[in-house]
Motif scaffolding. Sequence first.
Motif, PDB file in Angstrom:
ATOM      1  N   ASP A 215       1.329   6.523  -7.040  1.00 44.66           N
ATOM      2  CA  ASP A 215       0.182   7.347  -7.425  1.00 44.66           C
ATOM      3  C   ASP A 215       0.460   8.828  -7.181  1.00 44.66           C
ATOM      4  OD1 ASP A 215      -1.215   5.102  -8.170  1.00 44.66           O
ATOM      5  OD2 ASP A 215      -2.352   4.952  -6.297  1.00 44.66           O
ATOM      6  N   LYS A 216       1.177   9.107  -6.098  1.00 46.73           N
ATOM      7  CA  LYS A 216       1.477  10.490  -5.721  1.00 46.73           C
ATOM      8  C   LYS A 216       2.417  11.142  -6.724  1.00 46.73           C
ATOM      9  CE  LYS A 216       3.323  13.126  -1.791  1.00 46.73           C
ATOM     10  NZ  LYS A 216       3.869  13.012  -0.426  1.00 46.73           N
TER      11      LYS A 216
ATOM     12  N   GLU B 235       0.828  -1.207   0.000  1.00 49.16           N
ATOM     13  CA  GLU B 235       0.000   0.000   0.000  1.00 49.16           C
ATOM     14  C   GLU B 235       0.864   1.259   0.000  1.00 49.16           C
ATOM     15  OE1 GLU B 235      -3.260   0.234  -0.441  1.00 49.16           O
ATOM     16  OE2 GLU B 235      -3.177  -1.934  -0.736  1.00 49.16           O
ATOM     17  N   LYS B 236       1.937   1.240   0.764  1.00 49.00           N
ATOM     18  CA  LYS B 236       2.828   2.399   0.814  1.00 49.00           C
ATOM     19  C   LYS B 236       3.463   2.647  -0.550  1.00 49.00           C
ATOM     20  CE  LYS B 236       6.814   4.260   3.317  1.00 49.00           C
ATOM     21  NZ  LYS B 236       7.820   4.007   4.381  1.00 49.00           N
TER      22      LYS B 236
ATOM     23  N   LYS C 225       2.307   1.659  -3.543  1.00 51.04           N
ATOM     24  CA  LYS C 225       1.285   2.109  -4.502  1.00 51.04           C
ATOM     25  C   LYS C 225       0.919   3.571  -4.293  1.00 51.04           C
ATOM     26  CE  LYS C 225      -1.609  -1.364  -3.822  1.00 51.04           C
ATOM     27  NZ  LYS C 225      -2.821  -2.210  -3.988  1.00 51.04           N
ATOM     28  N   LYS C 226       0.804   3.979  -3.038  1.00 61.98           N
ATOM     29  CA  LYS C 226       0.477   5.375  -2.754  1.00 61.98           C
ATOM     30  C   LYS C 226       1.589   6.299  -3.228  1.00 61.98           C
ATOM     31  CE  LYS C 226      -2.629   4.683   1.188  1.00 61.98           C
ATOM     32  NZ  LYS C 226      -2.788   4.828   2.659  1.00 61.98           N
TER      33      LYS C 226
END
Length: 286
Positions: free
Chosen positions: A77-78, A70-71, A73-74
Amino acid sequence: NISANKDKNKGFYNYLTKPIVKEDVAKVIAAIHQFITTPISFEDFDKEHVSKKGIIINKYEIIGTGEYAEKLKKSIDKIAKTDMTVLIVGESGTGKEIIAKNIYYKSLRNDKPFVVVNCAAISPSLIEAELFGYEKGAFTGANVTKAGIIEEANGGTLFLDEIGDMEIKSQAKLLRVIEYGEYRKVGGSRTEKVDVRFIAATNKNLKKAIEDNKFRKDLYYRLFNYPLYIKPLRDRREVIPSLIEAFMEEIKIKFNKNNLIISEKTLKQLLNYDYPGNVRELRNIL
């Protein structure tokens, strides 16, 4: 209590009621033995379990949940929809190019070229000609004017793999392209303008390379705009079942063999191996 359930995914086989008869126990044990010694097919794999742990990496997406996934992917995306330079750091075989492609596919430049340069694979004497191009007559054998890789990537994204292996003299010219979007062909006198988004990757300790005068400090800080650290496979073992499943599906298609399976014994070995070559080694083993 061994619950009555034939679904392999759940791990339940049968049930016994009191008073327990020895013959019934023997039958249940025989059934369990047959179950656990039957080779595992990935159609029988617990899809829900493996899809919710770790990371499956394909051409477009990083799939999976969990804190690390999750970290990552975030972070992607950022950064993807900006034009910031990204430095991906990780051991060889961890999937740095896949991460770079993921950033590209999610960027606003995904309809423009994605060009890959392996800085370790190009001779130091040729890398400037490859990157910037050259004018006719610039050196022996330069019979025509040739566009460089940076020009080919104009409007798109340039992925500089193993940037730590680039010769330090060439790093200064690369820095100018990143900073100002300007470069000159080898043997040329005219400054060219280019619009390129840079993503770099390395398996080296660039701070140590700076101390050894093998990497420019100013280029390091320019690349270090947004760092992404990719863990080695041995530090994210929860992803191994998912990767095995994804690669097996790819292999089935590639070799046109839909009935390929992995025995439980082999699967246990694959899950417990340390993979010094990381994801690339796992794929090659399969």
